[in-house]
Design an enzyme around this catalytic site. Structure first.
Site, PDB file in Angstrom:
ATOM      1  N   ASP A  80       0.701  -7.952 -15.873  1.00 32.62           N
ATOM      2  CA  ASP A  80       1.452  -7.004 -16.694  1.00 32.62           C
ATOM      3  C   ASP A  80       2.948  -7.244 -16.572  1.00 32.62           C
ATOM      4  OD1 ASP A  80       1.723  -4.706 -18.398  1.00 32.62           O
ATOM      5  OD2 ASP A  80       2.310  -3.535 -16.642  1.00 32.62           O
ATOM      6  N   LEU A 129       0.836  -1.194   0.000  1.00 36.04           N
ATOM      7  CA  LEU A 129       0.000   0.000   0.000  1.00 36.04           C
ATOM      8  C   LEU A 129       0.878   1.254   0.000  1.00 36.04           C
ATOM      9  CD1 LEU A 129      -3.139   0.417   0.028  1.00 36.04           C
ATOM     10  CD2 LEU A 129      -2.854   1.116   2.416  1.00 36.04           C
ATOM     11  N   GLY A 130       1.718   1.365  -1.039  1.00 35.42           N
ATOM     12  CA  GLY A 130       2.497   2.574  -1.244  1.00 35.42           C
ATOM     13  C   GLY A 130       1.726   3.540  -2.114  1.00 35.42           C
ATOM     14  N   ILE A 166       0.710  -5.912 -11.154  1.00 38.73           N
ATOM     15  CA  ILE A 166       1.284  -4.815 -11.930  1.00 38.73           C
ATOM     16  C   ILE A 166       2.596  -4.354 -11.293  1.00 38.73           C
ATOM     17  CG2 ILE A 166      -0.817  -3.992 -13.034  1.00 38.73           C
ATOM     18  CD1 ILE A 166       0.512  -2.485  -9.774  1.00 38.73           C
ATOM     19  N   ILE A 201       1.356   3.627  -5.427  1.00 38.40           N
ATOM     20  CA  ILE A 201       0.540   2.975  -6.451  1.00 38.40           C
ATOM     21  C   ILE A 201      -0.577   2.156  -5.811  1.00 38.40           C
ATOM     22  CG2 ILE A 201       0.576   1.245  -8.290  1.00 38.40           C
ATOM     23  CD1 ILE A 201       3.414   2.257  -8.964  1.00 38.40           C
ATOM     24  N   GLU A 255      11.051 -11.533 -18.176  1.00 45.34           N
ATOM     25  CA  GLU A 255      10.611 -10.732 -19.325  1.00 45.34           C
ATOM     26  C   GLU A 255      11.709 -10.612 -20.377  1.00 45.34           C
ATOM     27  OE1 GLU A 255       9.207  -7.014 -17.764  1.00 45.34           O
ATOM     28  OE2 GLU A 255       7.617  -7.968 -16.614  1.00 45.34           O
ATOM     29  N   ARG A 276       6.078  -6.489  -9.942  1.00 50.27           N
ATOM     30  CA  ARG A 276       7.220  -7.163 -10.538  1.00 50.27           C
ATOM     31  C   ARG A 276       6.905  -8.651 -10.608  1.00 50.27           C
ATOM     32  NH1 ARG A 276       8.767  -3.129 -12.426  1.00 50.27           N
ATOM     33  NH2 ARG A 276      10.791  -2.097 -12.213  1.00 50.27           N
ATOM     34  N   HIS A 314       4.067  -5.623 -20.089  1.00 51.40           N
ATOM     35  CA  HIS A 314       4.649  -4.633 -19.167  1.00 51.40           C
ATOM     36  C   HIS A 314       4.399  -3.204 -19.674  1.00 51.40           C
ATOM     37  CE1 HIS A 314       7.947  -4.135 -15.902  1.00 51.40           C
ATOM     38  NE2 HIS A 314       7.116  -3.099 -15.895  1.00 51.40           N
TER      39      HIS A 314
END
Length: 330
Positions: A267, A163-164, A241, A166, A272, A243, A290
């Site tokens: 995402d 809960l930062g 969304i 973003i 990747e 890592r 991504h």
């Protein structure tokens, strides 16, 4: 501007690009800062570092590439790693701190677009709009009838891991859908209106949808493992969304292919741009390459903040948005 010194530092300051960057950013680095570019080939890289390593004072890179401890050691006069992106888990911040190397990122400017992506993924995953679009385009509607019923998004219980900035922006958006929000974090967020839950497993057990917005890095590697997915259960959905490293990807693939969770919107991935082939065959999984911050407006703002960090370091030895403060060089 290749030899602009940090005040009090007599070492020439070359700028080095490490890994691919936004084309306009790469062009600015070349044309304005006479930046060098680290070769990909290992032998060429070794020769390059032998020749130029001691001249480099600042690296510009991205969260997909980063600067590890080995590369830092080959750049003895490195003063700052300027990161294009909010994520910096590919840069060894412990090694940077030990060496007095500053590290910056681009927070805030991408918060809204990444939060929008999370909500879009959640809606698409539960309502299966992408799969329904494929169904229509393949000609199934006139032949096979209506697309199967999907799941409602509004009024769901949603858990957020991380809960930062973003995570909070995601929660704010989902409030508008009447969702009940709870979260797990490394610590309780003061003044948060949402319920704190002490472990990812317990959070998953309580919710319909689990959204991952935690930072990457060793501290969160495979934080969402088989036990969390089991707790989420066959009616639960996972949205990531953050890592790919935060999720045990093989465990997620097994849970999806065996029907032990209802679906996922992803995402980000562990390796990747490689994506597990099993996921490509599933209609209850939405896969994005991504693109969380991938809008014209956000990428322009990220580029501008990256260049502000670089310019501030070259001019004054400081960073605008430091993750690790650079040491004072005398």
């Amino acid at each position: 501007m290749p030899t602009t010194p940090v005040p009090g530092d007599r070492t020439p300051r070359r700028v080095l690009q490490v890994g691919p960057l936004k084309p306009s950013l790469s062009e600015t680095l070349r044309s304005t800062y006479d930046a060098l570019e680290l070769p990909d080939d290992q032998q060429a890289r070794t020769e390059f570092l032998d020749r130029f390593g001691a001249d480099v004072g600042a690296v510009v890179t991205s969260g997909r590439t980063g600067v590890d401890a080995e590369l830092m050691a080959a750049l003895p006069n490195l003063g700052a790693v300027v990161n294009f992106g909010v994520g910096y888990d590919t840069t060894d911040v412990d090694a940077a701190r030990e060496r007095g190397v500053g590290v910056s990122n681009t927070p805030d400017v991408l918060t809204d677009c990444v939060a929008d992506t999370a909500v879009g993924l959640l809606i698409d995953t539960m309502r299966q709009f992408s799969a329904a679009d494929r169904y229509l385009r393949a000609g199934h509607w006139p032949v096979d009838g209506n697309y199967p019923l999907t799941r409602q998004v509004s009024n769901r219980k949603v858990g957020i891991i991380g809960l930062g900035r973003i995570g909070s922006a995601i929660a704010k958006r989902l409030n508008a859908f009447g969702c009940t929000i709870s979260y797990h974090n490394r610590h309780v967020v003061d003044d948060s209106p949402y319920e704190y839950v002490g472990s990812p497993v317990e959070l998953a057990r309580r919710v319909d949808v689990l959204v991952i917005a935690a930072a990457g890095g060793s501290g969160t590697a495979k934080l969402v493992g088989a036990d969390v997915l089991e707790a989420l259960g066959p009616d639960g959905y996972l949205i990531n969304i953050a890592r790919g490293s935060v999720v045990d990807e093989p465990a997620l693939v097994r849970a999806l292919t065996e029907g032990r969770i209802a679906g996922a919107g992803l995402d980000v991935f562990a390796e990747e741009p490689e994506v597990p082939v099993e996921l490509l065959r599933l209609d209850n999984v939405v896969l994005l390459p991504h693109v969380g911050s991938g809008t014209v407006e956000t990428r322009a703002a990220m580029e501008a903040l990256t260049l502000r960090n670089l310019e501030e370091f070259l001019a004054n030895g400081r960073l605008v948005t430091p993750v690790v403060e650079p040491a004072v060089r005398v």
